[in-house]
Each structure stands twice: as structure tokens, then as C-alpha cells.
Design a protein around this motif. Structure first.
Motif, PDB file in Angstrom:
ATOM      1  N   SER A  13     -61.580 -25.816  22.630  1.00 48.16           N
ATOM      2  CA  SER A  13     -62.294 -25.180  21.545  1.00 48.16           C
ATOM      3  C   SER A  13     -62.893 -24.288  21.964  1.00 48.16           C
ATOM      4  O   SER A  13     -63.134 -23.900  22.310  1.00 48.16           O
ATOM      5  CB  SER A  13     -63.122 -26.838  21.742  1.00 48.16           C
ATOM      6  N   GLU A  15     -64.929 -20.995  20.381  1.00 46.73           N
ATOM      7  CA  GLU A  15     -66.087 -20.508  19.617  1.00 46.73           C
ATOM      8  C   GLU A  15     -65.806 -19.318  19.316  1.00 46.73           C
ATOM      9  O   GLU A  15     -66.280 -17.909  20.404  1.00 46.73           O
ATOM     10  CB  GLU A  15     -67.186 -21.243  19.580  1.00 46.73           C
ATOM     11  N   THR A  16     -66.035 -18.203  17.949  1.00 42.05           N
ATOM     12  CA  THR A  16     -66.116 -16.344  18.415  1.00 42.05           C
ATOM     13  C   THR A  16     -67.361 -16.721  17.514  1.00 42.05           C
ATOM     14  O   THR A  16     -67.687 -17.096  16.989  1.00 42.05           O
ATOM     15  CB  THR A  16     -65.223 -15.901  17.996  1.00 42.05           C
ATOM     16  N   GLU A  17     -68.569 -15.457  17.982  1.00 43.29           N
ATOM     17  CA  GLU A  17     -69.531 -15.094  17.103  1.00 43.29           C
ATOM     18  C   GLU A  17     -69.742 -13.293  17.669  1.00 43.29           C
ATOM     19  O   GLU A  17     -69.407 -12.624  18.566  1.00 43.29           O
ATOM     20  CB  GLU A  17     -70.704 -15.647  17.756  1.00 43.29           C
ATOM     21  N   ALA A  26     -69.011 -16.225  12.456  1.00 42.96           N
ATOM     22  CA  ALA A  26     -69.089 -17.535  13.187  1.00 42.96           C
ATOM     23  C   ALA A  26     -67.586 -17.573  12.634  1.00 42.96           C
ATOM     24  O   ALA A  26     -67.615 -18.242  11.690  1.00 42.96           O
ATOM     25  CB  ALA A  26     -69.909 -18.262  13.834  1.00 42.96           C
ATOM     26  N   HIS A  27     -66.483 -17.651  14.099  1.00 40.00           N
ATOM     27  CA  HIS A  27     -65.559 -18.746  13.834  1.00 40.00           C
ATOM     28  C   HIS A  27     -65.212 -19.531  14.404  1.00 40.00           C
ATOM     29  O   HIS A  27     -65.447 -19.411  16.039  1.00 40.00           O
ATOM     30  CB  HIS A  27     -64.393 -17.404  13.862  1.00 40.00           C
ATOM     31  N   SER A  28     -64.634 -20.942  14.450  1.00 38.33           N
ATOM     32  CA  SER A  28     -64.006 -21.622  15.441  1.00 38.33           C
ATOM     33  C   SER A  28     -62.321 -22.541  15.469  1.00 38.33           C
ATOM     34  O   SER A  28     -62.610 -22.179  13.999  1.00 38.33           O
ATOM     35  CB  SER A  28     -65.201 -22.822  15.322  1.00 38.33           C
ATOM     36  N   THR A  30     -59.351 -24.745  17.027  1.00 42.52           N
ATOM     37  CA  THR A  30     -58.708 -25.678  18.559  1.00 42.52           C
ATOM     38  C   THR A  30     -57.411 -24.739  19.073  1.00 42.52           C
ATOM     39  O   THR A  30     -56.507 -24.506  18.014  1.00 42.52           O
ATOM     40  CB  THR A  30     -58.695 -26.822  17.729  1.00 42.52           C
ATOM     41  N   GLU A 119     -65.036 -24.525  31.347  1.00 45.89           N
ATOM     42  CA  GLU A 119     -65.999 -23.556  29.643  1.00 45.89           C
ATOM     43  C   GLU A 119     -65.552 -22.451  30.976  1.00 45.89           C
ATOM     44  O   GLU A 119     -65.134 -21.884  31.643  1.00 45.89           O
ATOM     45  CB  GLU A 119     -66.603 -23.543  29.249  1.00 45.89           C
ATOM     46  N   LYS A 139     -66.584 -17.814  23.538  1.00 45.53           N
ATOM     47  CA  LYS A 139     -67.001 -19.379  24.199  1.00 45.53           C
ATOM     48  C   LYS A 139     -65.518 -20.268  24.262  1.00 45.53           C
ATOM     49  O   LYS A 139     -65.230 -20.548  23.032  1.00 45.53           O
ATOM     50  CB  LYS A 139     -68.141 -20.228  23.916  1.00 45.53           C
TER      51      LYS A 139
END
Length: 147
Positions: A13, A15-17, A26-28, A30, A119, A139
């Protein structure tokens, strides 16, 4: 022994900010990937699909010295991240090659082998072609695939 050769199949998973000029983007997403160890380094390998650009093979190499992100495919990059230091690199995109400079603010990697999850956190300031491109936070959470 087999784990070192083949790795562990993981579900990621991501997550970028990006914070820049008072704005937040923000983008997410998988992805399926592999986690494996070679020598004193741990590698996280996965394929990312980028809208309107195509697929990118990502390899993240982590050890006590730092983190190296290698991307090949529709975009290309090799960037080293060292805590508190500024490093140089290049970013190849369908639109041309850009000079990159990153100043790493934070990085952390955790893997709980017994529970099968971990993580990766990476925070850095980015400068592209001499222009500030904001503060980036990546993340990646990963969990071992159940067969």
C-alpha cells in the motif's frame, strides 16, 4: 535459505504526499511485490502503473548506509537517500531528462518477520532542474501474501 533466493511475496500500500507553495497533493495505490535480503541489504521490488505514462519497475535497496531507489521503464531514476544529506541524481521521463537533488529529512524501515508486515518511510525535499519541487513523503506499507 529458499527465502533469500526467492524472497517473500508481499502486498504493498503506497502513499505519497507532496507539499509545495502551501498546497498539498496526495496519491495512493497498491501493488504486488517481493521483499528479499541479499548481503546486508533488504530489497523491495514492485511494478507501478503510472496513469498516462505506463509501467515502471521499482527496486528499493535499504541498508544501514541509506536507501537507493531505482526505477526503470516508462520513467527512469537512480537516487540515493542519506539522512541529513543532499544527493544528486537524474530523472528520465517521456518528456526528457531532469537533474534531481534530494535532501533527506527522515527515513525508516521496519519489518516484523513473525507478523509478516512492515513499512518504509522516506521524507525529502526535492529540487528539479534547480527549482524547488516541494517536500515529499513516501510511505509504503507491506504485508506478506497468504497463500
Amino acid at each position: 535459505m529458499a527465502e533469500k533466493e526467492t524472497g517473500i511475496s508481499v502486498k504493498l500500500s503506497i502513499e505519497t504526499e507532496i507539499r509545495h507553495d502551501g498546497m498539498k497533493e496526495a496519491h495512493s495505490g497498491t501493488a504486488d511485490g517481493m521483499l528479499y535480503k541479499k548481503g546486508d541489504s533488504t530489497y523491495l521490488k514492485y511494478i507501478e502503473e503510472i496513469e498516462e505514462v505506463g509501467s515502471v519497475n521499482n527496486v528499493i535497496k535499504m541498508n544501514h548506509k541509506g536507501i537507493v531507489v531505482i526505477r526503470n521503464g516508462s520513467v527512469g531514476m537512480r537516487q540515493k537517500f542519506l539522512i541529513g544529506q543532499t544527493t544528486q541524481g537524474m530523472y528520465d521521463s517521456p518528456f526528457g531528462q531532469l537533474r534531481m537533488e534530494t535532501t533527506t529529512k527522515a527515513m525508516e524501515f521496519r519489518w516484523n518477520r513473525q507478523e509478516g508486515h512492515g513499512e518504509l518511510l522516506l521524507e525529502y525535499a526535492l529540487v528539479l532542474q534547480g527549482e524547488k519541487a516541494g517536500n515529499h513523503t513516501i510511505k509504503i506499507y507491506f504485508k506478506e501474501h497468504s497463500c
